[in-house]
Design an enzyme around this catalytic site. Structure first.
Site, PDB file in Angstrom:
ATOM      1  N   ASP A 212      24.854  51.967  41.753  1.00 43.75           N
ATOM      2  CA  ASP A 212      25.281  53.089  42.594  1.00 43.75           C
ATOM      3  C   ASP A 212      24.037  53.910  42.905  1.00 43.75           C
ATOM      4  O   ASP A 212      22.957  53.665  42.344  1.00 43.75           O
ATOM      5  CB  ASP A 212      26.331  53.907  41.809  1.00 43.75           C
TER       6      ASP A 212
ATOM      7  N   HIS B   6      35.505  58.137  38.807  1.00 38.78           N
ATOM      8  CA  HIS B   6      35.907  57.700  40.159  1.00 38.78           C
ATOM      9  C   HIS B   6      36.910  56.551  39.989  1.00 38.78           C
ATOM     10  O   HIS B   6      36.628  55.399  40.332  1.00 38.78           O
ATOM     11  CB  HIS B   6      34.669  57.261  40.940  1.00 38.78           C
TER      12      HIS B   6
ATOM     13  N   ARG C 169      39.862  49.488  48.904  1.00 38.52           N
ATOM     14  CA  ARG C 169      40.273  50.866  48.598  1.00 38.52           C
ATOM     15  C   ARG C 169      41.612  51.151  49.285  1.00 38.52           C
ATOM     16  O   ARG C 169      42.502  51.770  48.707  1.00 38.52           O
ATOM     17  CB  ARG C 169      39.220  51.873  49.098  1.00 38.52           C
TER      18      ARG C 169
ATOM     19  N   GLN D  35      37.941  54.002  42.878  1.00 38.95           N
ATOM     20  CA  GLN D  35      36.918  53.006  43.235  1.00 38.95           C
ATOM     21  C   GLN D  35      36.927  51.837  42.257  1.00 38.95           C
ATOM     22  O   GLN D  35      36.847  50.676  42.668  1.00 38.95           O
ATOM     23  CB  GLN D  35      35.539  53.670  43.249  1.00 38.95           C
TER      24      GLN D  35
ATOM     25  N   ARG E 253      39.048  65.419  45.607  1.00 42.19           N
ATOM     26  CA  ARG E 253      37.640  65.087  45.304  1.00 42.19           C
ATOM     27  C   ARG E 253      36.942  66.406  45.005  1.00 42.19           C
ATOM     28  O   ARG E 253      36.892  67.291  45.869  1.00 42.19           O
ATOM     29  CB  ARG E 253      36.987  64.377  46.490  1.00 42.19           C
TER      30      ARG E 253
ATOM     31  N   CYS F  77      29.732  50.805  45.304  1.00 43.02           N
ATOM     32  CA  CYS F  77      30.864  51.568  45.867  1.00 43.02           C
ATOM     33  C   CYS F  77      30.567  52.102  47.261  1.00 43.02           C
ATOM     34  O   CYS F  77      31.493  52.435  47.996  1.00 43.02           O
ATOM     35  CB  CYS F  77      31.265  52.690  44.918  1.00 43.02           C
TER      36      CYS F  77
HETATM   37  N1  NVA Z   1      28.261  58.368  42.229  1.00 42.81           N
HETATM   38  C1  NVA Z   1      28.402  58.733  43.620  1.00 42.81           C
HETATM   39  C2  NVA Z   1      29.546  57.984  44.229  1.00 42.81           C
HETATM   40  C3  NVA Z   1      29.787  58.265  45.680  1.00 42.81           C
HETATM   41  C4  NVA Z   1      30.984  57.552  46.218  1.00 42.81           C
HETATM   42  C5  NVA Z   1      28.597  60.240  43.740  1.00 42.81           C
HETATM   43  O1  NVA Z   1      29.308  60.811  42.909  1.00 42.81           O
HETATM   44  O2  NVA Z   1      28.024  60.831  44.653  1.00 42.81           O
HETATM   45  N1   CP Z   2      32.881  54.934  47.654  1.00 39.76           N
HETATM   46  C1   CP Z   2      33.316  56.129  48.074  1.00 39.76           C
HETATM   47  O1   CP Z   2      34.091  56.836  47.405  1.00 39.76           O
HETATM   48  O2   CP Z   2      32.885  56.458  49.332  1.00 39.76           O
HETATM   49  P1   CP Z   2      33.022  57.864  50.079  1.00 39.76           P
HETATM   50  O3   CP Z   2      32.123  58.843  49.381  1.00 39.76           O
HETATM   51  O4   CP Z   2      32.586  57.586  51.486  1.00 39.76           O
HETATM   52  O5   CP Z   2      34.456  58.320  50.010  1.00 39.76           O
END
Ligand code: NVA
Ligand code: CP
Length: 306
Positions: free
Chosen positions: A220, A131, A288, A134, A104, A260
């Site tokens: 989101d 992502h 997930r 997800q 990540r 998500c």
């Molecule tokens: N779009 C959000 C998703 C978090 C799981 C982010 O990138 O922070």
């Molecule tokens: N939806 C998702 O990826 O959640 P986290 O940021 O908690 O991993």
């Protein structure tokens, strides 16, 4: 043979997704009936986090352990990654000591550079751009609840972020349509997404119009990780892009709501919707775990039948 990675949704074909969804169903059933399934015995997953996470860490760590393997957690703060070690060097070293890596991070280019120097499969656990894990879980959840997603319409209300970009790739691969509605100035990144195919994507100025006739309504956070400095401006710009009961009423009566998570009730979605009968956010989060087990099995062992 070239190593297979899952860096963005279009890395896999429709046929490979069909395989993953079938394996997910089987692996989930085994897990729910307390059957041991340890195909990744002695395999090690390294998880690298440059951003916060609850679900992604939990589902990968629990998932690999439930398949008989082990997980190692690294973050930027406590590793040399945060002190400027080149990502290429980190990839060489980490991939000599593990069997599969999940990352990540910020720019997609970082994960691409890591994968280019990795001896083992690399999975995108979220970047600024995409992502894919997800969306894999979201589409599995849709199929589980409503059947095939081909030919269906997904309404995306809010920021054209990593989730939205991935929905657009999934629509091309799995042949469904995404209605996208964003505030002015926060629209689809054309450079990243490329030419918009009207069979798979339609843009709406009005979020209500985007929801009309949708089979799934999803949104989101207004401010994704890494964009916190824009938070105040975004709160104002996105005020009318809150998924509420009226938007859900414009969608098909059988429409599902997904997010998500983590969610901010009263911002991108009302409590009434996310905690209401059309919401499947908890199944979506749980899935997930199951889809990623199928993904790790596929990347490490190929097409297991069963
Ligand atoms: N779009 C959000 C998703 C978090 C799981 C982010 O990138 O922070
Ligand atoms: N939806 C998702 O990826 O959640 P986290 O940021 O908690 O991993």
């Amino acid at each position: 043979m070239a190593i297979k990675h899952f860096l963005q949704f279009r890395d896999f074909t429709r046929d490979e997704f069909d395989h993953l969804f079938a394996r997910t169903r089987w692996i989930k059933n085994q897990f729910k009936s307390y059957q041991k399934y340890w195909p990744l015995n002695d395999r090690t997953l390294v998880m690298i986090f440059e951003k916060a996470s609850t679900r992604t860490r939990l589902s990968f760590e629990a998932g690999v352990q439930q398949l008989g393997g082990a997980a190692i957690y690294l973050n930027t703060r406590d590793s040399q990654l945060g002190r400027g070690e080149p990502v290429e060097d980190a990839a060489q070293v980490i991939s000599r000591m593990s069997d599969i890596v999940m990352i990540r991070t910020f720019e997609q280019a970082i994960i691409e550079r890591f994968a280019a120097n990795s001896r083992v499969p690399v999975i995108n656990g979220l970047t600024n751009e995409y992502h894919p894990c997800q969306i894999l879980a979201d589409i599995y959840t849709y199929i589980e609840q409503r059947g095939d997603i081909q030919g269906k319409t997904v309404a995306w209300v809010g920021d054209a972020n990593n989730m939205c970009n991935t929905w657009l790739q999934a629509a091309e691969v799995l042949d469904f349509k995404v209605h996208v509605s964003t505030p002015p100035g926060y629209g689809i990144n054309q450079e990243l997404v490329g030419k918009i195919d009207p069979a798979h994507c339609q843009v709406f100025a009005d979020p209500m119009a985007a929801c009309r006739g949708a089979d799934l309504v999803t949104t989101d956070v207004w401010t994704s990780m890494g964009y916190e400095a824009e938070n105040e401006a975004r709160m104002k710009a996105f005020a009318d892009w809150c998924v509420d009961a009226e938007m859900m009423a414009a969608a098909n009566p059988q429409a599902l709501f997904m997010h998500c998570l983590p969610a901010h009730r009263g911002e991108e979605v009302t409590a009434e919707v996310i905690d209401g009968p059309q919401s499947v956010v908890w199944d979506e989060a749980e899935n997930r775990l199951h889809v990623q087990k199928a993904l790790m099995e596929f990347l490490l062992l190929g097409r297991v039948q069963g």
